[in-house]
Design a protein around this motif. Structure first.
Motif, short mmCIF file in Angstrom:
data_model
loop_
_atom_site.label_atom_id
_atom_site.label_comp_id
_atom_site.label_asym_id
_atom_site.label_seq_id
_atom_site.Cartn_x
_atom_site.Cartn_y
_atom_site.Cartn_z
N UNK A 6 0.82 -1.21 0.00
CA UNK A 6 0.00 0.00 0.00
C UNK A 6 0.86 1.26 0.00
N UNK A 7 1.91 1.24 0.84
CA UNK A 7 2.76 2.43 0.92
C UNK A 7 3.36 2.78 -0.44
N UNK A 8 3.64 1.71 -1.22
CA UNK A 8 4.27 1.95 -2.52
C UNK A 8 3.29 2.43 -3.59
N UNK A 9 2.01 2.07 -3.45
CA UNK A 9 1.07 2.42 -4.53
C UNK A 9 0.03 3.44 -4.10
N UNK A 10 0.13 3.95 -2.86
CA UNK A 10 -0.91 4.86 -2.36
C UNK A 10 -1.12 6.05 -3.30
N UNK A 11 -0.04 6.51 -3.93
CA UNK A 11 -0.15 7.71 -4.78
C UNK A 11 -1.10 7.50 -5.95
N UNK A 12 -1.31 6.23 -6.33
CA UNK A 12 -2.21 5.96 -7.46
C UNK A 12 -3.67 6.27 -7.12
N UNK A 13 -3.96 6.35 -5.83
CA UNK A 13 -5.34 6.62 -5.44
C UNK A 13 -5.53 8.00 -4.85
N UNK A 14 -4.46 8.80 -4.90
CA UNK A 14 -4.52 10.11 -4.23
C UNK A 14 -4.76 11.21 -5.25
N UNK A 15 -6.00 11.68 -5.31
CA UNK A 15 -6.29 12.75 -6.26
C UNK A 15 -6.49 14.05 -5.52
N UNK A 63 6.69 16.57 -23.36
CA UNK A 63 6.90 15.27 -23.99
C UNK A 63 7.86 14.41 -23.16
N UNK A 64 8.72 15.05 -22.36
CA UNK A 64 9.66 14.27 -21.56
C UNK A 64 9.01 13.73 -20.28
N UNK A 65 7.77 14.13 -20.00
CA UNK A 65 7.12 13.66 -18.77
C UNK A 65 5.99 12.68 -19.05
N UNK A 66 5.93 12.15 -20.27
CA UNK A 66 4.81 11.31 -20.68
C UNK A 66 4.57 10.15 -19.72
N UNK A 67 5.65 9.57 -19.18
CA UNK A 67 5.51 8.40 -18.34
C UNK A 67 5.32 8.70 -16.86
N UNK A 68 5.33 9.98 -16.51
CA UNK A 68 5.18 10.33 -15.09
C UNK A 68 3.73 10.22 -14.63
N UNK A 69 3.57 9.75 -13.40
CA UNK A 69 2.25 9.84 -12.78
C UNK A 69 2.05 11.26 -12.26
N UNK A 70 0.79 11.70 -12.14
CA UNK A 70 0.53 13.05 -11.65
C UNK A 70 1.24 13.38 -10.34
N UNK A 71 1.37 12.36 -9.46
CA UNK A 71 2.04 12.59 -8.18
C UNK A 71 3.48 13.06 -8.38
N UNK A 72 4.06 12.75 -9.55
CA UNK A 72 5.44 13.15 -9.82
C UNK A 72 5.54 14.32 -10.79
#
Lengths: 221, 257
Positions: A212-221, B141-150
């Motif tokens: 969970x700690x590793x993937x929590x960011x996937x659910x944080x909007x 274009x260099x951030x295509x693979x980043x998740x929003x958190x990053x």
């Protein structure tokens, strides 16, 4: 006092077979309650009004009735009413899953409702349909957010199988009871059983936590 | 008029027309008597104090909220009521939110691909190509693979703009797109918006960035308490406002009219 571990060592194979039944039952309960609970949770959130009323009643009753009572009722009372005779293992699987699914349904609902309404608006603004939004935006985030709660429910799914001992399912607790009764060594036998349960469940909850700690960011909007 | 001659008609000059729009939340009048027009290729900025109804009007525009009175015409047609037609309308309008609302479980490029792949039904390859081009356009274009958190706030908002553009909308709606940003990243988002305007995109922008409104808008609409108090070209609104209340509002922001 002197400890005598001979009874445990002499019947280790007997206990190991019991552990196998415990794990089989745990896995079955976890899987069945996850499937049933997910369906109930989704239907409660998105289903028609009459169905919601029925499901809320089911969830509330399961939360109000001790799991032991549900188990005993299904094993002893249900056959008397319906004539269906389920073997102990299947009765336990059915009762424990039916009970735990109510909690799973609550977790699912809370998870769905914890996703920000803005996420739904973003999907709507793209022209997505309701079902598309649920499938592609809300549920994936909700599942991530639900993980810690699912971790606790998973440990419950394992622990609660010990209750099946009362209807003679030959799982770890039942067999430990038998060994303890014959050998007059309850301290040694039950301590061993306690440690076994801990050694199974502790890594499970730690692992869920770490993931969970590793993937929590996937659910944080 | 036959269907053939109808098809020959040029696209209407007015894209969005608001006629006496009214919106209530219980007893609270969020909008009343709002009438204005947005022409094709225009940038219209909606300004005014918080809670004055600007964002509500924007949400009514793509039917995220329903009207309680008046009419809202898109391309000369009143906004439909049935869900399927509403979805069709929304596909032709892009929307950018104050809090970005990027999908956190998707990478930048997957966010941009969401509309084309799920709504337009483009293949994975086609939507990826479209998304890559748009990320280039917003300089990410260099951030295509980043998740929003990053991604930083400014980067997230630029991805959100690309996500909206991926539907190839006729109108872009911006709901305070820079209000949640750190001051140092506001500029990069405004630059992307300016470039869009220069490309001829029709834009309705709710904003507190007066410099942007002044420089980019063709038409500025001033809201207060759910009503339009003044509208006109930026030169009028910022240099010679007719209404005292416009002067007051701009004065509070430190704008010297």
């Amino acid at each position: 006092m002197d400890f005598n571990y001979d009874p445990v060592l002499q019947s280790w194979r007997f206990l190991l077979d019991g552990l196998q039944v415990t794990l089989l039952l745990s896995g079955g309960v976890a899987a069945c309650s996850l499937i049933l609970g997910t369906l109930v949770g989704l239907a409660r959130r998105y289903g028609p009004q009459w169905l919601r009323v029925v499901l809320v009643f089911y969830i509330d009753s399961m939360r109000a009735i001790p799991v032991l009572v549900v188990l005993v009722w299904i094993y002893f009372a249900l056959p008397a009413i319906t004539g269906w005779n389920l073997p102990p293992f299947w009765s336990a699987l059915f009762a424990l899953s039916f009970h735990l699914a109510a909690y799973v349904a609550e977790v699912i609902r809370a998870g769905i409702e914890s996703v920000r309404p803005g996420q739904v608006r973003a999907g709507l603004a793209l022209g997505m349909s309701g079902p598309q939004i649920v499938r592609k935006i809300v549920l994936p985030q909700a599942i991530v957010r639900m993980m810690p709660a699912f971790g606790s429910l998973l440990s419950l799914a394992i622990k609660d199988t010990a209750i099946a001992a009362v209807i003679a399912v030959p799982e770890l607790m039942r067999r430990a009871d038998a060994v303890a009764g014959q050998s007059y060594a309850p301290v040694e036998v039950f301590s061993t059983v306690m440690i076994i349960y801990f050694l199974i469940i502790f890594p499970v909850t730690r692992a869920v936590d770490m993931v969970y700690k590793r993937i929590a960011f996937l659910g944080r909007s | 008029m036959t269907a053939a001659t109808l098809a020959m008609q040029p696209a209407p000059r007015v894209v969005l027309q608001y006629r006496d729009v009214r919106k209530l939340y219980g007893d609270f009048v969020a909008l009343s008597g709002v009438s204005m027009e947005v022409e094709r290729g225009q940038v219209v900025c909606l300004i005014g104090p918080s809670g004055s109804g600007k964002s509500t009007l924007l949400r009514c525009t793509n039917a995220l909220e329903t009207l309680d009175g008046g009419e809202l015409l898109f391309d000369g047609v009143p906004l439909p009521r049935d869900p399927a037609s509403i979805r069709k309308v929304r596909q032709r309008m892009g929307m950018v939110f104050q809090n970005f609302e990027l999908f956190p479980h998707k990478t930048a490029i997957q966010n941009v691909m969401m509309g084309p792949s799920t709504v337009l039904g483009l293949s994975e390859q086609q939507s990826r190509a479209r998304a890559e081009a748009l990320l280039v356009k917003v300089g990410l274009s260099d951030k295509a693979g980043n998740y929003p958190a990053n991604l930083s706030g400014g980067q997230q908002q630029r991805v959100a703009i690309a996500r909206a553009l991926a539907m190839e909308p006729e109108v872009m709606l911006f709901d305070e797109p820079t209000s949640a940003l750190d001051p140092e990243t506001i500029g990069e988002v405004l630059n992307v918006m300016k470039a869009l305007a220069d490309d001829g995109m029709t834009m309705v922008v709710v904003t507190h960035e007066m410099t942007f409104a002044r420089r980019v808008a063709d038409h500025v609409v001033v809201f207060e308490s759910g009503q339009i108090i003044e509208q006109g070209p930026p030169a009028q609104i910022f240099d010679a406002p007719i209404q005292a209340r416009t002067r007051d509002f701009l004065g509070h922001l430190g704008w010297d009219a």
